[in-house]
Motif scaffolding. Structure first.
Motif, short mmCIF file in Angstrom:
data_model
loop_
_atom_site.label_atom_id
_atom_site.label_comp_id
_atom_site.label_asym_id
_atom_site.label_seq_id
_atom_site.Cartn_x
_atom_site.Cartn_y
_atom_site.Cartn_z
N LEU A 291 -96.87 -83.19 15.84
CA LEU A 291 -97.58 -84.10 14.96
C LEU A 291 -97.24 -84.08 14.12
CD1 LEU A 291 -98.30 -86.83 15.74
CD2 LEU A 291 -100.59 -86.10 16.93
N GLY A 292 -97.91 -82.87 13.40
CA GLY A 292 -98.37 -83.80 11.54
C GLY A 292 -97.49 -82.19 11.34
N ILE A 293 -96.99 -82.80 10.18
CA ILE A 293 -95.81 -81.59 9.07
C ILE A 293 -96.52 -81.85 8.32
CG2 ILE A 293 -94.77 -83.52 9.39
CD1 ILE A 293 -91.74 -81.68 9.96
N ALA A 294 -96.14 -80.19 7.13
CA ALA A 294 -95.87 -80.19 5.97
C ALA A 294 -94.85 -78.73 5.60
CB ALA A 294 -96.96 -80.02 5.75
N VAL B 160 -93.74 -76.80 8.78
CA VAL B 160 -94.88 -76.34 9.75
C VAL B 160 -95.43 -77.00 10.64
CG1 VAL B 160 -96.66 -74.94 9.52
CG2 VAL B 160 -95.10 -73.91 7.69
N VAL B 161 -95.52 -76.94 11.64
CA VAL B 161 -95.50 -78.36 12.72
C VAL B 161 -96.69 -78.02 13.40
CG1 VAL B 161 -94.55 -80.08 14.62
CG2 VAL B 161 -93.52 -79.21 12.21
N ALA B 162 -97.76 -79.16 14.16
CA ALA B 162 -98.88 -79.00 14.79
C ALA B 162 -97.78 -79.08 16.38
CB ALA B 162 -100.05 -79.88 14.31
N GLU B 163 -97.97 -79.05 16.75
CA GLU B 163 -97.29 -78.66 17.57
C GLU B 163 -98.43 -79.23 18.82
OE1 GLU B 163 -93.65 -77.08 21.64
OE2 GLU B 163 -94.60 -75.52 19.46
N THR B 164 -98.79 -80.26 19.37
CA THR B 164 -100.13 -80.42 19.61
C THR B 164 -100.39 -80.54 21.18
OG1 THR B 164 -100.04 -82.25 18.33
CG2 THR B 164 -101.83 -82.54 19.70
N ILE C 104 -96.50 -74.15 14.56
CA ILE C 104 -94.46 -73.19 15.03
C ILE C 104 -93.91 -74.14 13.02
CG2 ILE C 104 -94.81 -73.84 16.71
CD1 ILE C 104 -92.33 -75.90 15.87
N GLY C 105 -93.21 -72.75 12.88
CA GLY C 105 -92.47 -73.20 11.66
C GLY C 105 -90.44 -73.28 11.57
N ILE C 106 -90.59 -74.16 10.52
CA ILE C 106 -88.72 -74.27 10.86
C ILE C 106 -88.52 -73.88 9.82
CG2 ILE C 106 -87.15 -76.18 11.56
CD1 ILE C 106 -89.39 -77.61 13.60
N ASP C 107 -87.26 -72.86 9.87
CA ASP C 107 -86.82 -72.42 8.59
C ASP C 107 -85.73 -73.20 8.76
OD1 ASP C 107 -84.50 -71.38 9.89
OD2 ASP C 107 -85.26 -69.23 10.53
N ALA C 108 -84.64 -72.97 7.39
CA ALA C 108 -83.44 -73.63 6.63
C ALA C 108 -82.17 -73.74 8.20
CB ALA C 108 -83.08 -73.61 5.66
N THR C 109 -82.61 -72.79 8.36
CA THR C 109 -81.43 -72.28 9.86
C THR C 109 -81.62 -73.10 10.64
OG1 THR C 109 -81.77 -70.39 10.94
CG2 THR C 109 -80.71 -70.48 8.94
N VAL D 213 -103.86 -81.18 15.23
CA VAL D 213 -102.77 -82.92 15.57
C VAL D 213 -102.18 -82.68 14.10
CG1 VAL D 213 -104.36 -84.01 16.74
CG2 VAL D 213 -105.08 -83.18 14.68
N ASP D 214 -102.71 -81.54 13.13
CA ASP D 214 -102.29 -81.64 11.51
C ASP D 214 -102.31 -80.80 11.03
OD1 ASP D 214 -101.33 -83.83 9.38
OD2 ASP D 214 -102.67 -84.68 8.80
N VAL D 215 -101.00 -81.04 9.88
CA VAL D 215 -101.49 -79.16 8.87
C VAL D 215 -101.34 -79.56 7.49
CG1 VAL D 215 -100.38 -77.53 11.48
CG2 VAL D 215 -98.93 -78.76 9.81
N VAL D 216 -101.69 -78.37 7.29
CA VAL D 216 -101.51 -78.99 5.22
C VAL D 216 -101.70 -77.85 4.29
CG1 VAL D 216 -104.37 -78.84 4.61
CG2 VAL D 216 -102.75 -80.51 3.92
N PHE D 217 -101.03 -77.30 3.13
CA PHE D 217 -101.28 -76.43 2.73
C PHE D 217 -102.18 -76.58 1.43
CE2 PHE D 217 -97.65 -75.34 5.28
CZ PHE D 217 -97.87 -73.80 5.50
#
Length: 522
Positions: free
Chosen positions: A351-354, A362-366, A372-377, A391-395
Protein backbone atom coordinates in the motif's frame (compact mmCIF):
# COMPACT_ATOMS: atom_id res chain seq x y z
CA UNK A 1 -1.26 26.91 17.26
CA UNK A 2 -1.69 26.32 13.53
CA UNK A 3 -5.09 26.47 11.85
CA UNK A 4 -5.76 25.19 8.37
CA UNK A 5 -7.60 26.44 5.33
CA UNK A 6 -9.07 23.70 3.13
CA UNK A 7 -9.53 23.92 -0.64
CA UNK A 8 -10.84 21.18 -2.90
CA UNK A 9 -8.77 20.51 -6.01
CA UNK A 10 -11.78 18.92 -7.72
CA UNK A 11 -15.53 18.82 -7.09
CA UNK A 12 -17.04 16.06 -4.93
CA UNK A 13 -18.12 12.96 -6.83
CA UNK A 14 -21.82 12.04 -6.38
CA UNK A 15 -21.14 8.53 -7.75
CA UNK A 16 -17.97 6.69 -6.66
CA UNK A 17 -17.71 4.80 -9.88
CA UNK A 18 -20.74 3.94 -11.98
CA UNK A 19 -21.14 0.43 -13.30
CA UNK A 20 -24.35 -1.32 -14.31
CA UNK A 21 -27.26 0.97 -15.16
CA UNK A 22 -30.92 0.27 -15.86
CA UNK A 23 -34.10 2.31 -15.99
CA UNK A 24 -36.51 1.45 -13.22
CA UNK A 25 -40.33 1.43 -13.29
CA UNK A 26 -40.33 5.00 -11.97
CA UNK A 27 -38.36 6.30 -14.98
CA UNK A 28 -35.20 6.95 -13.01
CA UNK A 29 -31.82 5.50 -13.98
CA UNK A 30 -30.51 3.11 -11.34
CA UNK A 31 -26.73 2.93 -10.98
CA UNK A 32 -24.71 0.13 -9.37
CA UNK A 33 -21.58 1.49 -7.68
CA UNK A 34 -19.14 -1.37 -7.25
CA UNK A 35 -16.46 0.54 -5.34
CA UNK A 36 -18.91 2.37 -3.10
CA UNK A 37 -20.99 -0.72 -2.33
CA UNK A 38 -24.28 1.02 -3.00
CA UNK A 39 -26.93 1.65 -5.66
CA UNK A 40 -28.33 5.08 -6.49
CA UNK A 41 -31.24 6.35 -8.55
CA UNK A 42 -30.61 9.26 -10.90
CA UNK A 43 -33.15 11.67 -12.37
CA UNK A 44 -32.01 11.78 -16.03
CA UNK A 45 -33.43 15.27 -16.49
CA UNK A 46 -32.01 17.15 -13.52
CA UNK A 47 -29.28 14.79 -12.34
CA UNK A 48 -30.57 14.46 -8.77
CA UNK A 49 -29.06 11.41 -7.04
CA UNK A 50 -30.79 9.36 -4.33
CA UNK A 51 -29.23 6.40 -2.54
CA UNK A 52 -31.57 3.42 -2.82
CA UNK A 53 -29.33 0.56 -1.69
CA UNK A 54 -27.05 2.00 1.03
CA UNK A 55 -23.50 1.05 1.96
CA UNK A 56 -24.65 -0.97 4.96
CA UNK A 57 -27.20 -3.09 3.08
CA UNK A 58 -26.67 -6.84 2.60
CA UNK A 59 -25.22 -6.06 -0.85
CA UNK A 60 -21.44 -5.58 -0.73
CA UNK A 61 -20.12 -5.02 -4.26
CA UNK A 62 -22.94 -4.39 -6.78
CA UNK A 63 -21.65 -4.41 -10.35
CA UNK A 64 -24.80 -4.74 -12.44
CA UNK A 65 -28.57 -4.72 -11.99
CA UNK A 66 -31.79 -5.42 -13.86
CA UNK A 67 -35.51 -5.06 -13.23
CA UNK A 68 -38.03 -7.87 -13.45
CA UNK A 69 -41.58 -7.59 -14.76
CA UNK A 70 -42.97 -7.04 -11.24
CA UNK A 71 -40.58 -4.16 -10.51
CA UNK A 72 -38.12 -6.21 -8.47
CA UNK A 73 -34.47 -5.19 -8.74
CA UNK A 74 -31.98 -8.00 -9.30
CA UNK A 75 -28.38 -7.29 -8.30
CA UNK A 76 -25.11 -8.98 -9.26
CA UNK A 77 -22.99 -8.79 -6.10
CA UNK A 78 -19.64 -9.52 -7.69
CA UNK A 79 -17.05 -10.17 -4.98
CA UNK A 80 -19.01 -12.39 -2.57
CA UNK A 81 -20.57 -14.19 -5.54
CA UNK A 82 -24.21 -13.52 -4.76
CA UNK A 83 -27.29 -12.52 -6.70
CA UNK A 84 -29.96 -10.59 -4.80
CA UNK A 85 -33.58 -9.68 -5.32
CA UNK A 86 -34.76 -6.39 -3.87
CA UNK A 87 -38.54 -6.28 -3.84
CA UNK A 88 -40.44 -3.09 -4.71
CA UNK A 89 -41.02 -2.74 -0.95
CA UNK A 90 -37.27 -2.83 -0.26
CA UNK A 91 -36.90 -6.37 1.09
CA UNK A 92 -33.71 -8.27 0.18
CA UNK A 93 -33.77 -11.96 -0.73
CA UNK A 94 -30.75 -14.03 -1.70
CA UNK A 95 -31.42 -15.62 -5.09
CA UNK A 96 -28.15 -17.53 -5.44
CA UNK A 97 -24.67 -17.82 -3.98
CA UNK A 98 -23.57 -20.37 -6.58
CA UNK A 99 -22.45 -17.90 -9.27
CA UNK A 100 -18.72 -17.13 -9.34
CA UNK A 101 -17.96 -13.44 -9.93
CA UNK A 102 -21.49 -12.59 -11.18
CA UNK A 103 -21.53 -9.55 -13.42
CA UNK A 104 -23.80 -9.23 -16.46
CA UNK A 105 -27.44 -9.63 -15.44
CA UNK A 106 -30.67 -9.21 -17.37
CA UNK A 107 -34.34 -10.04 -17.11
CA UNK A 108 -36.52 -11.44 -19.89
CA UNK A 109 -40.02 -11.00 -18.53
CA UNK A 110 -40.04 -13.06 -15.35
CA UNK A 111 -36.86 -14.92 -16.27
CA UNK A 112 -33.45 -14.02 -14.82
CA UNK A 113 -30.06 -14.54 -16.47
CA UNK A 114 -26.55 -13.80 -15.20
CA UNK A 115 -23.02 -14.40 -16.47
CA UNK A 116 -19.60 -14.66 -14.84
CA UNK A 117 -16.68 -12.25 -15.27
CA UNK A 118 -13.88 -14.81 -15.37
CA UNK A 119 -12.10 -17.08 -17.79
CA UNK A 120 -14.25 -20.07 -18.74
CA UNK A 121 -17.16 -18.27 -17.15
CA UNK A 122 -20.74 -19.47 -17.36
CA UNK A 123 -24.03 -17.96 -18.48
CA UNK A 124 -26.85 -19.19 -16.25
CA UNK A 125 -30.57 -18.90 -15.74
CA UNK A 126 -31.54 -18.39 -12.09
CA UNK A 127 -34.91 -18.98 -10.47
CA UNK A 128 -35.86 -16.42 -7.81
CA UNK A 129 -38.72 -18.62 -6.56
CA UNK A 130 -36.40 -21.58 -6.05
CA UNK A 131 -34.73 -24.23 -8.15
CA UNK A 132 -31.23 -25.13 -9.27
CA UNK A 133 -29.45 -22.81 -11.72
CA UNK A 134 -29.39 -23.91 -15.35
CA UNK A 135 -26.14 -23.41 -17.28
CA UNK A 136 -26.84 -22.25 -20.82
CA UNK A 137 -23.17 -22.23 -21.82
CA UNK A 138 -19.66 -21.90 -20.46
CA UNK A 139 -16.32 -20.87 -21.94
CA UNK A 140 -16.92 -17.14 -21.57
CA UNK A 141 -13.73 -15.08 -21.70
CA UNK A 142 -14.86 -12.62 -19.01
CA UNK A 143 -18.56 -11.97 -19.45
CA UNK A 144 -20.17 -8.64 -18.68
CA UNK A 145 -23.26 -6.55 -19.41
CA UNK A 146 -25.71 -8.42 -21.65
CA UNK A 147 -29.16 -7.92 -23.09
CA UNK A 148 -31.90 -9.67 -25.06
CA UNK A 149 -31.70 -8.79 -28.76
CA UNK A 150 -34.55 -8.18 -31.20
CA UNK A 151 -34.13 -11.75 -32.46
CA UNK A 152 -34.90 -13.20 -29.02
CA UNK A 153 -31.30 -14.21 -28.26
CA UNK A 154 -29.13 -13.13 -25.34
CA UNK A 155 -26.15 -11.05 -26.45
CA UNK A 156 -23.03 -10.82 -24.29
CA UNK A 157 -19.37 -9.77 -24.66
CA UNK A 158 -16.20 -11.79 -24.26
CA UNK A 159 -14.05 -9.03 -22.82
CA UNK A 160 -10.71 -10.80 -23.29
CA UNK A 161 -11.23 -12.19 -26.80
CA UNK A 162 -12.83 -8.96 -28.10
CA UNK A 163 -15.97 -10.71 -29.31
CA UNK A 164 -19.75 -10.46 -29.00
CA UNK A 165 -21.74 -13.70 -28.76
CA UNK A 166 -25.39 -14.70 -28.63
CA UNK A 167 -27.38 -17.70 -27.46
CA UNK A 168 -31.12 -18.47 -27.25
CA UNK A 169 -32.43 -18.09 -23.68
CA UNK A 170 -33.68 -21.67 -23.78
CA UNK A 171 -30.16 -22.89 -24.57
CA UNK A 172 -28.46 -24.02 -27.72
CA UNK A 173 -25.16 -23.50 -29.50
CA UNK A 174 -23.60 -20.07 -28.81
CA UNK A 175 -22.67 -18.06 -31.89
CA UNK A 176 -20.14 -15.29 -32.51
CA UNK A 177 -21.82 -12.24 -34.05
CA UNK A 178 -18.94 -9.72 -33.97
CA UNK A 179 -15.17 -10.10 -33.71
CA UNK A 180 -12.25 -7.75 -33.18
CA UNK A 181 -14.43 -5.29 -31.24
CA UNK A 182 -12.57 -2.60 -29.35
CA UNK A 183 -12.22 -3.71 -25.68
CA UNK A 184 -15.89 -4.76 -25.33
CA UNK A 185 -17.35 -4.34 -21.86
CA UNK A 186 -21.11 -4.11 -22.52
CA UNK A 187 -23.64 -4.76 -25.28
CA UNK A 188 -26.82 -2.75 -25.58
CA UNK A 189 -29.58 -2.45 -28.19
CA UNK A 190 -31.25 0.86 -28.90
CA UNK A 191 -34.97 1.17 -29.62
CA UNK A 192 -34.29 0.65 -33.33
CA UNK A 193 -32.52 -2.67 -32.79
CA UNK A 194 -28.98 -1.37 -33.45
CA UNK A 195 -26.32 -3.09 -31.37
CA UNK A 196 -24.04 -0.78 -29.35
CA UNK A 197 -20.82 -2.24 -27.94
CA UNK A 198 -19.12 -0.14 -25.28
CA UNK A 199 -15.33 -0.09 -24.89
CA UNK A 200 -13.62 0.03 -21.51
CA UNK A 201 -10.62 1.92 -22.96
CA UNK A 202 -9.47 5.50 -22.36
CA UNK A 203 -11.10 7.00 -25.47
CA UNK A 204 -14.67 6.01 -24.61
CA UNK A 205 -15.37 4.27 -27.92
CA UNK A 206 -18.83 2.92 -28.77
CA UNK A 207 -19.11 0.58 -31.76
CA UNK A 208 -22.49 0.53 -33.49
CA UNK A 209 -23.18 -2.70 -35.39
CA UNK A 210 -26.11 -2.92 -37.81
CA UNK A 211 -26.71 -6.66 -37.39
CA UNK A 212 -29.98 -6.75 -39.27
CA UNK A 213 -29.06 -4.47 -42.14
CA UNK A 214 -25.81 -4.61 -44.05
CA UNK A 215 -23.71 -5.48 -41.00
CA UNK A 216 -21.86 -2.15 -41.14
CA UNK A 217 -19.97 -0.71 -38.19
CA UNK A 218 -19.66 2.85 -36.98
CA UNK A 219 -17.33 4.05 -34.24
CA UNK A 220 -18.25 6.96 -31.99
CA UNK A 221 -15.67 8.40 -29.59
CA UNK A 222 -17.31 9.82 -26.49
CA UNK A 223 -14.25 10.91 -24.52
CA UNK A 224 -15.71 9.22 -21.43
CA UNK A 225 -12.77 7.28 -20.04
CA UNK A 226 -13.54 3.73 -18.95
CA UNK A 227 -17.08 3.20 -20.19
CA UNK A 228 -18.88 0.47 -18.28
CA UNK A 229 -22.54 0.27 -19.26
CA UNK A 230 -25.42 2.02 -20.98
CA UNK A 231 -29.19 2.28 -21.01
CA UNK A 232 -31.67 3.74 -23.51
CA UNK A 233 -34.77 5.59 -22.35
CA UNK A 234 -38.20 5.56 -23.99
CA UNK A 235 -37.09 8.36 -26.33
CA UNK A 236 -34.01 6.33 -27.41
CA UNK A 237 -31.59 8.60 -25.58
CA UNK A 238 -28.40 6.81 -24.55
CA UNK A 239 -26.98 7.22 -21.05
CA UNK A 240 -23.54 5.78 -20.23
CA UNK A 241 -21.62 5.06 -17.04
CA UNK A 242 -17.89 4.97 -16.26
CA UNK A 243 -16.18 2.55 -13.91
CA UNK A 244 -13.09 4.79 -14.00
CA UNK A 245 -14.60 8.14 -13.07
CA UNK A 246 -18.24 7.60 -12.12
CA UNK A 247 -20.93 9.97 -13.27
CA UNK A 248 -23.70 9.55 -15.82
CA UNK A 249 -23.40 11.05 -19.29
CA UNK A 250 -25.92 11.33 -22.10
CA UNK A 251 -24.22 10.32 -25.35
CA UNK A 252 -25.69 11.66 -28.58
CA UNK A 253 -25.40 9.69 -31.85
CA UNK A 254 -22.85 12.18 -33.22
CA UNK A 255 -20.57 11.81 -30.18
CA UNK A 256 -21.65 14.93 -28.33
CA UNK A 257 -22.12 14.47 -24.60
CA UNK A 258 -24.23 16.02 -21.87
CA UNK A 259 -23.17 15.47 -18.27
CA UNK A 260 -26.15 14.33 -16.18
CA UNK A 261 -24.16 13.50 -13.05
CA UNK A 262 -20.60 14.90 -13.11
CA UNK A 263 -17.64 12.55 -13.21
CA UNK A 264 -14.79 12.68 -10.70
CA UNK A 265 -12.60 10.45 -8.56
CA UNK A 266 -13.49 6.88 -7.58
CA UNK A 267 -11.45 7.08 -4.38
CA UNK A 268 -9.03 8.65 -4.20
CA UNK A 269 -6.37 6.51 -2.53
CA UNK A 270 -2.76 7.74 -2.42
CA UNK A 271 -1.78 11.31 -3.32
CA UNK A 272 1.53 12.99 -4.12
CA UNK A 273 3.04 16.14 -5.63
CA UNK A 274 6.07 16.33 -7.93
CA UNK A 275 8.82 18.94 -8.07
CA UNK A 276 6.91 20.95 -10.65
CA UNK A 277 3.90 21.24 -8.38
CA UNK A 278 1.68 18.75 -10.24
CA UNK A 279 -0.60 16.80 -7.93
CA UNK A 280 -1.27 13.15 -8.76
CA UNK A 281 -3.87 10.89 -7.15
CA UNK A 282 -3.95 7.10 -7.32
CA UNK A 283 -7.57 6.32 -8.13
CA UNK A 284 -7.81 2.52 -8.34
CA UNK A 285 -8.31 2.21 -12.11
CA UNK A 286 -6.17 5.18 -13.14
CA UNK A 287 -3.63 7.83 -12.25
CA UNK A 288 -5.22 11.27 -12.23
CA UNK A 289 -4.29 14.94 -12.02
CA UNK A 290 -7.13 16.34 -9.89
CA UNK A 291 -5.99 19.97 -9.96
CA UNK A 292 -6.56 20.26 -13.71
CA UNK A 293 -9.60 22.37 -14.64
CA UNK A 294 -12.79 20.59 -15.66
CA UNK A 295 -13.27 20.13 -19.38
CA UNK A 296 -15.50 22.41 -21.44
CA UNK A 297 -18.48 20.10 -21.05
CA UNK A 298 -18.58 20.97 -17.37
CA UNK A 299 -18.46 17.29 -16.44
CA UNK A 300 -16.12 17.98 -13.53
CA UNK A 301 -13.91 15.12 -14.70
CA UNK A 302 -10.29 15.28 -13.63
CA UNK A 303 -7.47 14.64 -16.08
CA UNK A 304 -6.50 11.00 -16.56
CA UNK A 305 -2.76 10.46 -16.69
CA UNK A 306 -3.07 6.76 -17.45
CA UNK A 307 -5.95 4.26 -17.38
CA UNK A 308 -4.71 0.94 -16.07
CA UNK A 309 -5.63 -1.13 -13.03
CA UNK A 310 -4.65 -0.85 -10.25
CA UNK A 311 -3.24 2.18 -8.37
CA UNK A 312 -3.43 2.64 -4.60
CA UNK A 313 -0.20 4.02 -3.15
CA UNK A 314 1.84 6.68 -4.93
CA UNK A 315 4.91 8.85 -4.40
CA UNK A 316 6.76 11.25 -6.67
CA UNK A 317 10.50 10.87 -7.20
CA UNK A 318 11.90 13.60 -9.42
CA UNK A 319 10.23 13.10 -12.79
CA UNK A 320 9.04 9.60 -11.91
CA UNK A 321 6.02 8.22 -10.06
CA UNK A 322 6.22 5.05 -8.00
CA UNK A 323 2.94 3.25 -7.37
CA UNK A 324 1.56 0.23 -5.57
CA UNK A 325 -1.39 -2.02 -6.22
CA UNK A 326 -3.03 -3.80 -3.33
CA UNK A 327 -3.21 -6.79 -5.67
CA UNK A 328 0.53 -7.34 -5.26
CA UNK A 329 2.54 -5.07 -7.55
CA UNK A 330 4.92 -2.12 -7.37
CA UNK A 331 5.64 -0.10 -10.51
CA UNK A 332 7.53 2.95 -11.66
CA UNK A 333 5.83 5.20 -14.21
CA UNK A 334 7.39 7.98 -16.29
CA UNK A 335 4.79 10.64 -17.24
CA UNK A 336 7.12 12.03 -19.93
CA UNK A 337 7.54 8.80 -21.88
CA UNK A 338 4.44 6.93 -20.59
CA UNK A 339 6.74 3.97 -19.87
CA UNK A 340 6.03 1.63 -16.96
CA UNK A 341 8.59 -0.55 -15.19
CA UNK A 342 7.56 -3.39 -12.89
CA UNK A 343 9.55 -3.31 -9.66
CA UNK A 344 7.94 -6.17 -7.71
CA UNK A 345 5.08 -8.64 -8.03
CA UNK A 346 3.47 -11.21 -5.78
CA UNK A 347 3.52 -9.04 -2.68
CA UNK A 348 0.75 -9.31 -0.12
CA UNK A 349 -1.35 -6.13 -0.35
CA UNK A 350 1.36 -3.47 -0.72
CA UNK A 351 0.00 0.00 0.00
CA UNK A 352 1.95 3.06 1.19
CA UNK A 353 5.22 3.83 -0.59
CA UNK A 354 8.08 6.28 -0.04
CA UNK A 355 11.56 6.88 -1.47
CA UNK A 356 14.60 6.85 0.79
CA UNK A 357 17.34 9.38 0.12
CA UNK A 358 19.53 6.67 -1.45
CA UNK A 359 16.81 5.86 -3.99
CA UNK A 360 15.44 2.73 -2.35
CA UNK A 361 11.67 2.30 -2.56
CA UNK A 362 10.18 1.50 0.82
CA UNK A 363 6.73 -0.11 0.89
CA UNK A 364 4.22 -0.98 3.59
CA UNK A 365 3.30 -4.57 2.72
CA UNK A 366 0.04 -4.43 4.61
CA UNK A 367 -1.13 -8.01 4.21
CA UNK A 368 2.22 -9.46 5.29
CA UNK A 369 2.74 -7.15 8.28
CA UNK A 370 6.08 -5.99 6.86
CA UNK A 371 7.96 -2.99 5.58
CA UNK A 372 10.12 -3.87 2.60
CA UNK A 373 12.72 -2.12 0.48
CA UNK A 374 13.19 -2.39 -3.30
CA UNK A 375 16.59 -1.30 -4.61
CA UNK A 376 17.71 -0.15 -8.06
CA UNK A 377 18.07 -3.77 -9.23
CA UNK A 378 14.53 -4.57 -8.00
CA UNK A 379 15.83 -6.75 -5.20
CA UNK A 380 13.38 -6.94 -2.30
CA UNK A 381 14.68 -6.69 1.27
CA UNK A 382 12.66 -6.97 4.48
CA UNK A 383 13.25 -3.90 6.64
CA UNK A 384 10.74 -4.72 9.41
CA UNK A 385 8.35 -7.58 10.04
CA UNK A 386 5.91 -8.83 12.62
CA UNK A 387 3.82 -5.68 12.36
CA UNK A 388 0.06 -5.74 12.78
CA UNK A 389 -1.38 -3.83 9.81
CA UNK A 390 1.10 -1.30 8.35
CA UNK A 391 -0.55 0.95 5.76
CA UNK A 392 1.77 3.90 5.00
CA UNK A 393 5.44 4.85 5.28
CA UNK A 394 7.31 8.15 5.34
CA UNK A 395 10.83 9.45 6.02
CA UNK A 396 12.02 12.47 7.95
CA UNK A 397 15.01 14.61 7.06
CA UNK A 398 17.27 12.30 9.07
CA UNK A 399 16.27 9.23 6.97
CA UNK A 400 14.30 7.76 9.87
CA UNK A 401 11.36 5.67 8.65
CA UNK A 402 7.87 5.85 10.15
CA UNK A 403 4.91 3.55 9.53
CA UNK A 404 1.22 3.92 10.38
CA UNK A 405 -0.82 0.99 11.66
CA UNK A 406 -4.58 1.55 11.46
CA UNK A 407 -5.43 -1.51 13.57
CA UNK A 408 -2.91 -0.80 16.30
CA UNK A 409 -3.93 2.87 16.26
CA UNK A 410 -0.31 3.97 16.28
CA UNK A 411 2.58 5.44 14.34
CA UNK A 412 5.84 3.50 14.72
CA UNK A 413 9.45 4.45 14.04
CA UNK A 414 11.49 1.70 12.41
CA UNK A 415 14.81 1.57 14.28
CA UNK A 416 17.67 -0.85 13.77
CA UNK A 417 16.52 -2.77 16.85
CA UNK A 418 12.93 -2.93 15.62
CA UNK A 419 9.76 -0.82 15.63
CA UNK A 420 9.28 1.75 18.38
CA UNK A 421 5.95 3.47 19.10
CA UNK A 422 6.14 7.20 18.36
CA UNK A 423 2.47 7.87 19.17
CA UNK A 424 -0.53 5.66 19.91
CA UNK A 425 -4.24 6.02 20.64
CA UNK A 426 -4.65 7.71 17.25
CA UNK A 427 -7.80 5.90 16.15
CA UNK A 428 -7.10 4.40 12.71
CA UNK A 429 -4.13 6.31 11.28
CA UNK A 430 -3.49 5.79 7.58
CA UNK A 431 -1.82 8.43 5.41
CA UNK A 432 1.48 9.88 6.64
CA UNK A 433 3.39 13.05 5.79
CA UNK A 434 6.37 14.86 7.32
CA UNK A 435 7.04 18.58 7.21
CA UNK A 436 9.93 19.95 9.23
CA UNK A 437 9.83 18.49 12.73
CA UNK A 438 6.18 17.44 12.53
CA UNK A 439 4.66 14.18 11.38
CA UNK A 440 1.03 14.26 10.22
CA UNK A 441 -1.35 11.34 10.00
CA UNK A 442 -4.98 10.91 8.96
CA UNK A 443 -7.20 9.09 11.45
CA UNK A 444 -10.04 7.64 9.37
CA UNK A 445 -11.95 6.31 12.39
CA UNK A 446 -12.54 9.72 13.93
CA UNK A 447 -11.96 11.74 10.73
CA UNK A 448 -9.15 13.72 12.36
CA UNK A 449 -5.82 15.02 11.19
CA UNK A 450 -3.14 14.55 13.86
CA UNK A 451 0.28 16.13 14.17
CA UNK A 452 3.04 14.47 16.16
CA UNK A 453 6.31 16.18 17.13
CA UNK A 454 9.26 14.14 15.94
CA UNK A 455 11.38 15.46 18.82
CA UNK A 456 9.03 15.33 21.81
CA UNK A 457 6.28 12.96 20.66
CA UNK A 458 3.69 15.57 21.59
CA UNK A 459 0.54 15.22 19.51
CA UNK A 460 -2.49 17.32 18.79
CA UNK A 461 -5.56 17.38 16.59
CA UNK A 462 -5.05 19.77 13.68
CA UNK A 463 -8.40 19.35 11.91
CA UNK A 464 -11.63 17.43 12.45
CA UNK A 465 -14.73 16.32 10.55
CA UNK A 466 -12.76 15.63 7.39
CA UNK A 467 -14.51 13.65 4.66
CA UNK A 468 -12.57 10.39 4.89
CA UNK A 469 -13.65 6.81 5.43
CA UNK A 470 -17.27 5.83 5.81
CA UNK A 471 -19.88 8.57 6.17
CA UNK A 472 -21.08 9.21 9.74
CA UNK A 473 -23.85 6.84 10.78
CA UNK A 474 -22.87 4.07 8.35
CA UNK A 475 -22.12 0.90 10.25
CA UNK A 476 -18.80 -0.65 9.29
CA UNK A 477 -19.04 -4.21 7.99
CA UNK A 478 -16.29 -6.71 7.15
CA UNK A 479 -14.38 -5.73 4.03
CA UNK A 480 -15.21 -7.77 0.93
CA UNK A 481 -12.47 -10.11 -0.21
CA UNK A 482 -9.42 -8.62 -1.93
CA UNK A 483 -9.48 -11.50 -4.43
CA UNK A 484 -12.42 -13.36 -5.93
CA UNK A 485 -11.84 -16.70 -7.72
CA UNK A 486 -8.31 -15.72 -8.70
CA UNK A 487 -9.26 -12.28 -9.94
CA UNK A 488 -9.31 -8.90 -8.23
CA UNK A 489 -11.99 -8.34 -5.66
CA UNK A 490 -12.49 -5.09 -3.79
CA UNK A 491 -9.51 -3.13 -2.47
CA UNK A 492 -9.97 -1.45 0.93
CA UNK A 493 -10.03 2.32 1.06
CA UNK A 494 -6.92 4.30 1.89
CA UNK A 495 -6.79 7.99 2.84
CA UNK A 496 -3.43 9.12 1.54
CA UNK A 497 -1.56 12.18 2.75
CA UNK A 498 1.35 14.13 1.26
CA UNK A 499 3.34 17.23 2.17
CA UNK A 500 3.88 19.98 -0.40
CA UNK A 501 7.03 22.16 -0.38
CA UNK A 502 5.03 25.22 0.73
CA UNK A 503 3.99 23.49 3.96
CA UNK A 504 0.49 22.58 2.81
CA UNK A 505 -0.86 19.06 3.03
CA UNK A 506 -2.67 17.10 0.34
CA UNK A 507 -5.35 14.70 1.59
CA UNK A 508 -7.24 11.98 -0.24
CA UNK A 509 -10.71 12.93 0.91
CA UNK A 510 -12.21 9.58 -0.05
CA UNK A 511 -15.45 10.24 1.79
CA UNK A 512 -16.48 12.66 -0.95
CA UNK A 513 -14.19 11.83 -3.88
CA UNK A 514 -11.87 14.84 -3.74
CA UNK A 515 -8.29 15.83 -3.02
CA UNK A 516 -8.05 18.54 -0.36
CA UNK A 517 -5.22 21.02 -0.04
CA UNK A 518 -4.85 21.99 3.63
CA UNK A 519 -2.81 25.18 3.90
CA UNK A 520 -1.45 26.41 7.26
CA UNK A 521 -2.70 29.77 8.50
CA UNK A 522 -0.44 30.65 11.41
Amino acid sequence: MTSWQARRLNPPNPLWGSNGVAFGPDGRLYVAQFLAGRISAVDPAGGDVETVVPMDSPVQAPDDLAFGADGSMYIADLVPGRVWRRSPEGTYTLVSDEVKVPNGITCVGDRLFVNEMRMNGRLLELFPQGGDPVVLTDGLAFGNAMQLGPDGCLYYPHMISRQVWRIPPDGGVPEVVAEDVHDPVAVRFDRGGVLHVLSRGPEGIVTRVDLYGGGSRELVTSGVTGLDNAAFDAENRMFVSSFASGGITELHPDGRTRPVVPRGLDGPYGVTIDLGGTVYAADHYRLTRPEQPADESGSGDVATEILRPFFHGITADGELLHTTSQYGGVQTYDPATKATRTRATGLKQPLGIAVRSDGMLVVAETGAGRVIGIDATDTVTVLAEGLNHPVDVVFDAGRRCYVSDDRLGAVLRIDAEGPVVLADDLGAPQGLAVHGEALFTMDVEHRRLWSVSLTTGERRVEAEDLAVGLPPGVERRPDPALFAHGGPGLAPRFAGLAAAPDGSLLLSSNGEGTVLRLSPDT
